[in-house]
Design an enzyme around this catalytic site. Structure first.
Site, PDB file in Angstrom:
ATOM      1  N   SER A   5       0.822  -1.211   0.000  1.00 13.79           N
ATOM      2  CA  SER A   5       0.000   0.000   0.000  1.00 13.79           C
ATOM      3  C   SER A   5       0.855   1.259   0.000  1.00 13.79           C
ATOM      4  CB  SER A   5      -0.914   0.013   1.230  1.00 13.79           C
ATOM      5  OG  SER A   5      -1.629   1.227   1.291  1.00 13.79           O
ATOM      6  N   HIS A  19      -0.973  -1.161  -4.390  1.00  9.10           N
ATOM      7  CA  HIS A  19      -2.289  -0.763  -3.877  1.00  9.10           C
ATOM      8  C   HIS A  19      -2.308   0.749  -3.667  1.00  9.10           C
ATOM      9  CE1 HIS A  19      -6.107  -1.809  -1.887  1.00  9.10           C
ATOM     10  NE2 HIS A  19      -5.824  -0.820  -1.050  1.00  9.10           N
ATOM     11  N   ASP A  58      -4.698   3.886  -2.445  1.00  9.09           N
ATOM     12  CA  ASP A  58      -5.909   4.293  -1.738  1.00  9.09           C
ATOM     13  C   ASP A  58      -6.282   5.728  -2.076  1.00  9.09           C
ATOM     14  OD1 ASP A  58      -6.515   1.949  -0.075  1.00  9.09           O
ATOM     15  OD2 ASP A  58      -4.606   2.382   0.896  1.00  9.09           O
ATOM     16  N   MET A  90      -8.860   8.636  -1.243  1.00 10.71           N
ATOM     17  CA  MET A  90      -9.814   9.026  -0.201  1.00 10.71           C
ATOM     18  C   MET A  90     -10.312  10.446  -0.456  1.00 10.71           C
ATOM     19  SD  MET A  90      -7.665   7.754   3.114  1.00 10.71           S
ATOM     20  CE  MET A  90      -6.714   6.234   3.097  1.00 10.71           C
ATOM     21  N   HIS A 104      -7.976   1.469  -5.003  1.00  7.93           N
ATOM     22  CA  HIS A 104      -9.033   1.301  -4.008  1.00  7.93           C
ATOM     23  C   HIS A 104      -9.662   2.665  -3.731  1.00  7.93           C
ATOM     24  CE1 HIS A 104      -9.972   0.223   0.494  1.00  7.93           C
ATOM     25  NE2 HIS A 104     -11.069   0.365  -0.229  1.00  7.93           N
ATOM     26  N   MET A 137     -11.945   4.869  -1.714  1.00 10.28           N
ATOM     27  CA  MET A 137     -12.681   5.073  -0.459  1.00 10.28           C
ATOM     28  C   MET A 137     -13.387   6.416  -0.570  1.00 10.28           C
ATOM     29  SD  MET A 137      -9.838   3.946   2.365  1.00 10.28           S
ATOM     30  CE  MET A 137      -8.753   2.549   2.136  1.00 10.28           C
ATOM     31  N   MET A 142     -11.742  -5.105   4.772  1.00 15.08           N
ATOM     32  CA  MET A 142     -10.932  -4.151   5.529  1.00 15.08           C
ATOM     33  C   MET A 142     -10.630  -4.714   6.914  1.00 15.08           C
ATOM     34  SD  MET A 142     -10.218  -1.613   3.578  1.00 15.08           S
ATOM     35  CE  MET A 142      -9.442  -0.612   4.857  1.00 15.08           C
ATOM     36  N   ASP A 160      -6.927  -5.699   3.558  1.00 17.10           N
ATOM     37  CA  ASP A 160      -6.168  -4.452   3.673  1.00 17.10           C
ATOM     38  C   ASP A 160      -6.336  -3.908   5.081  1.00 17.10           C
ATOM     39  OD1 ASP A 160      -4.941  -1.999   3.366  1.00 17.10           O
ATOM     40  OD2 ASP A 160      -6.468  -1.151   2.053  1.00 17.10           O
TER      41      ASP A 160
END
Length: 220
Positions: free
Chosen positions: A7, A32, A34, A36, A65, A67, A137, A175
């Site tokens: 990540s 990975h 993220d 957000m 990913h 979010m 998660m 994750d």
């Protein structure tokens, strides 16, 4: 074989070029990423300018990913970026989850669906025949470095049983809180893809940490 997707959230953002080069040289399968929005989760990470810069030097597939609220608005841009997989939360998509999965597939990407810790694992079952991967998660989404939620292992076991009994090929990814203690238990429970941030990027030897995680296998 265990798949590993380090990540980027735990990387050194002052030296992303160095950390991306390390990932390129490593045994990691994917990276990975993220995204957000400060609304779906109480944090803001990075967006398309950073993703585009990373894409220029990254030699691994991008595991993105989201979010965020309304991830369907960004399917085309994510596909144009060259992402291999786009992962969305069923809590954000609600009744549109199936449509979002179909739209991701239509864009040429693989589709993942994610459940947060307070979501029952059964809530994701209806989407497992169409999604390529389900992400569980292990912490509350929004921040890295949190303590692992032990009930995650039972969720993975439940997913493994459902996927196997229905002859599905859906991958299980976890994750959050994945480290030297939790990773073996997750693999034994049926996890296919480990996402690890701090354990990799904060390690004295990230390449060795990646190699160790990649070497984990399920006990018969």
């Amino acid at each position: 074989m265990t798949l590993l997707s380090p990540s980027l959230l735990a990387a050194d953002f002052l030296h992303l070029d160095r950390d991306i080069e390390m990932i390129n040289r490593s045994e990691a399968d994917w990276l990975h990423l993220d995204v957000m929005d400060g609304e779906f989760v109480p944090n803001i990470s990075f967006g398309f300018p950073v993703l585009s810069s990373i894409r220029k030097t990254l030699q691994k597939p991008m595991d993105v990913h989201f979010m965020i609220m309304h991830p369907e608005k960004y399917i085309d841009r994510t596909a144009e970026l060259g992402a291999m997989l786009m992962n969305v939360h069923i809590e954000a998509c609600g009744t549109k989850t199936s449509d979002v999965i179909n739209a991701i597939h239509s864009s040429g990407m693989k589709a993942g669906v994610t459940i947060s810790p307070d979501t029952a694992v059964e809530d994701v079952y209806p989407y497992l025949s169409s999604a390529d991967m389900v992400l569980v998660m292990g912490v509350y989404p929004g921040f890295g470095g949190q303590r692992f939620i032990e009930a995650t292992i039972q969720k993975v076991s439940g997913l493994r049983s459902f996927i196997d009994s229905n002859a599905l090929s859906t991958l299980i990814q976890v994750d959050g809180g994945v480290d030297g203690r939790t990773a073996p238990a997750l693999i034994d429970a049926g996890c296919d893809v480990l996402v690890s941030g701090s354990y990799v990027f904060k390690s004295a030897d990230p390449l060795q940490s990646i190699s160790w995680l990649k070497g984990l296998s399920r006990h018969s």
